[in-house]
Write a protein that holds these residues in place. Structure first.
Motif, PDB file in Angstrom:
ATOM      1  N   TYR A  46       0.789  -1.212  -0.176  1.00  0.00           N
ATOM      2  CA  TYR A  46      -0.063  -0.069  -0.092  1.00  0.00           C
ATOM      3  C   TYR A  46       0.853   1.127  -0.064  1.00  0.00           C
ATOM      4  N   ALA A  47       0.170   2.257  -0.281  1.00  0.00           N
ATOM      5  CA  ALA A  47       1.043   3.501  -0.772  1.00  0.00           C
ATOM      6  C   ALA A  47       2.025   4.079   0.369  1.00  0.00           C
ATOM      7  N   THR A  48       1.288   3.814   1.745  1.00  0.00           N
ATOM      8  CA  THR A  48       2.258   4.703   2.817  1.00  0.00           C
ATOM      9  C   THR A  48       2.867   3.416   3.767  1.00  0.00           C
ATOM     10  N   CYS A  49       3.205   2.489   3.041  1.00  0.00           N
ATOM     11  CA  CYS A  49       3.972   1.403   3.771  1.00  0.00           C
ATOM     12  C   CYS A  49       5.540   1.624   3.650  1.00  0.00           C
ATOM     13  N   HIS A  50       6.201   1.764   4.804  1.00  0.00           N
ATOM     14  CA  HIS A  50       7.471   2.128   4.792  1.00  0.00           C
ATOM     15  C   HIS A  50       8.313   1.039   4.165  1.00  0.00           C
TER      16      HIS A  50
END
Length: 684
Positions: A46-50
């Motif tokens: 997902y887009a905010t997954c570090h």
């Protein structure tokens, strides 16, 4: 640019420039895999997954890795937030193979989609070796692999069938839940268990209900200790408002810095109810600053709420949020810095330290760690500071001005129906408790947006971005929006929201209810590439679709008198009765439904000639009344709520009708009497 450039998901677009020949999930990828007899390499994130960013920088941006993936596999990328149906299947498969899971999720599938290998994050050299071995095994032992993949899918189907048996439910899981949570409670820092600590919002809501009839002071102490610990720690953004995803330590100090809409919705609900139980102004402050953050940074001009904000900016985790001591001394003069230290504890060498192994992995991906940085916290202050303190407000405003000049983390600006429903409910609940009109208006704007812009041919849609909607909605989308609309109706007594809730419930029953075995499927089963049509009962970071649906059904049944809705909720509870008794901690949202159905609850009908929100909630909002539904006497709603018929005012006075299963007491105009009855009547 690869095929992902045509997608709208921010996560997929992040990978559109990779040398990997990515496909989005769909028949095109499966057709190529079958035609060329290649396994599928599936990557889910997902887009905010570090760590998704780290694996991209370390592997997917590198031509040597891309060459292997492109030659021997059909690479497929999935945004788990767009496609929870796909994510659920392969996460369960990876967990079955490895006893753990997470994101980025990596799996290899047969050309027909059956998984035979899986894991999470891999460092590049290790990843290349694994891919090479998998390609060789597929070439030489394809028949064996297909047999093992078939067996794994049969195992996953068997796990789904385990909840097919029903058992009569009772209150034992409620008592088991209380005992488990109190045993796991950390009396020093709050929360349950050790590091990492995730915000247990649903568990706190369940504990407050159970403690109400158990008369258990220890449960309330655990709730208060946890709410205080999270509010004071570094997991809360003291400058900008809102909460980060979780704490990597046991003290709530060092967060994983991404911010998720659903966390902030669920925590708002927990703090609002915590305020009702304790009357703590600190909890009012937490709610106010959280919702200000959401309205300021996470609500679109059209009204919908965005999904998340990243942990990283300028290729550094947490850089946007942390402060060095030298930086703070430049922002404040000597007197101001002295005041600042009364509220916050900062250290010369910082309190945010990255493990050396983690730092090496990030460096390999072209990322870097921030040095000598401080995460702001108030753990050593005598009490939580609030913006009502003019000195504190001045300091925070100075920090905000500095931070506004920094490069912000990426914002995932897709709008998801399920998470919008949770935030609509949180905004509405906060309005009921505290009376802030702006929060009600924010919720109304979001509800209008989802109901108008995210429906096609009568069906709710999952995701919206850049003027486009994608994917028929899943069970959790319907359940989340129904929850939000119920709360919004109770906050405004605007009949359109209650009608919309009943309409969505009817559609949810039509699309997802299992007429043979009961309970709701997670998706509609129309996508042939999705191999399992499962049912989710376990609450995770967000409520399970069946858990939230059970609670929704009970509240709608109380409002409408429709016994079929209560019967469906009861069947869901029978489906999970055995699992709840054995693993109560895995069902916090289901506990709310079990708590409701196990005891007495009220329908409160309010008859008034004046705007109800101006009169009702200032009188009733202080009451913690989780076992009541509230309706306004309205003849236009009698077709769905017959109990509203014939209930009027007396000489212009507001009257309250207290009813139980449609049988009402004599009306009263004494709001304080009603409040006491709601608060003091034993539930179970």
């Amino acid at each position: 640019m690869n095929r992902l450039s045509k997608e709208i998901s921010p996560y997929l677009l992040q990978h559109a420039h990779n040398p990997v020949d990515w496909y989005p999930w769909g028949e095109e990828a499966f057709t190529r895999a079958r035609t060329e007899n290649k396994p599928i390499f599936l990557s889910i994130g997902y887009a905010t997954c570090h760590w998704c960013h780290v694996m991209e920088g370390d592997s997917f941006e590198k031509t040597d890795v891309a060459a292997i993936l492109n030659q021997y596999f059909v690479p497929v990328k999935v945004d788990r937030e767009e496609r929870p149906d796909v994510d659920a299947i392969y996460m369960r498969a990876v967990q079955a193979m490895n006893q753990r899971g997470g994101w980025p999720l990596s799996a290899v599938l047969t050309p027909d989609g059956k998984p035979f290998w899986g894991g999470t994050f891999f460092q590049r050299d290790q990843f290349k070796q694994i891919l090479g071995r998998l390609a060789e095994v597929w070439k030489n032992k394809q028949e064996d692999i297909e047999d093992s993949a078939f067996e794994l899918m049969e195992h996953l189907k068997m796990l789904e069938d385990q909840v097919a048996e029903e058992k009569e439910f009772d209150t034992k899981p409620l008592k088991g839940f209380l005992e488990r949570e109190l045993k796991a409670y950390d009396p020093e820092w709050g929360g349950f268990g050790g590091a990492p600590k995730f915000p247990p919002a649903m568990s706190l809501m369940a504990l407050m209900r159970i403690a109400r009839y158990q008369k258990d002071d220890q449960a309330i102490k655990a709730v208060v200790g946890t709410l205080d610990g999270m509010a004071r720690g570094g997991m809360r953004d003291h400058v900008g408002g809102g909460f980060h995803r979780y704490s990597v330590d046991a003290t709530w100090l060092v967060p994983h810095f991404e911010k998720m809409l659903y966390d902030n919705a669920l925590l708002t609900l927990a703090y609002a109810e915590g305020y009702q139980v304790t009357r703590s102004d600190e909890y009012r402050e937490v709610v106010a600053t959280t919702l200000h953050y959401v309205m300021h940074d996470m609500q679109s001009p059209e009204g919908g709420y965005y999904s998340a904000e990243d942990a990283d900016s300028e290729k550094t985790e947490g850089k946007f949020y942390v402060w060095t001591l030298d930086e703070l001394k430049k922002i404040f003069n000597a007197e101001e810095f002295e005041q600042f230290q009364r509220y916050f504890t900062v250290e010369e060498k910082g309190n945010f330290h990255v493990d050396r192994r983690v730092e090496e992995l990030e460096e390999a991906a072209g990322m870097k760690a921030v040095q000598q940085a401080n995460i702001l916290h108030q753990q050593k202050a005598p009490r939580l500071a609030t913006l009502a303190d003019p000195n504190y407000r001045m300091l925070i405003e100075k920090l905000q001005k500095v931070r506004e000049k920094r490069i912000r983390p990426l914002r995932d600006d897709k709008i998801l129906a399920a998470w919008n429903g949770l935030m609509i409910g949180a905004m509405a609940k906060a309005h009921k408790v505290f009376g802030a009109e702006a929060w009600l208006q924010s919720a109304q704007r979001a509800a209008h947006f989802v109901l108008n812009a995210m429906r096609k041919e009568g069906r709710l849609q999952r995701s919206h971005r850049s003027g486009q909607t994608r994917f028929n909605a899943y069970l959790e989308d319907y359940a989340g929006m129904i929850f939000g609309l119920i709360e919004l109706y109770e906050a405004s007594f605007d009949s359109q929201w209650l009608r919309a809730a009943f309409e969505l419930q009817t559609k949810q029953d039509e699309l997802f209810w299992d007429e043979i075995n009961g309970a709701y499927f997670d998706h509609d089963g129309e996508d042939g590439t999705v191999l399992l049509r499962g049912k989710d009962f376990l609450d995770n970071a967000t409520p399970a679709g069946n858990s939230l649906s059970a609670w929704n059904l009970l509240r709608l049944s109380a409002m409408s008198g429709v016994l079929e809705q209560e019967a469906r909720a009861a069947q869901i509870l029978r489906k999970t009765a055995d699992l709840m008794e054995r693993f109560p901690g895995s069902f916090p949202m289901m506990m709310l439904a079990l708590d409701w159905i196990s005891g007495q609850h009220w329908e409160v009908v309010i008859a008034t000639d004046q705007p109800a929100q101006d009169l009702v909630w200032p009188d009733l909002s202080p009451a913690f009344s989780p076992h009541a539904v509230f309706l306004r006497a309205d003849e236009s709603l009698t077709d769905i709520c017959p109990a509203l018929s014939g209930k009027g005012t007396r000489k212009g006075r507001t009257l309250y009708y207290l009813c139980e299963k449609g049988s009402c007491q004599q009306p009263t105009d004494d709001a304080e009497l009603v409040r006491r009855m709601l608060q003091d009547t034993p539930h179970i």
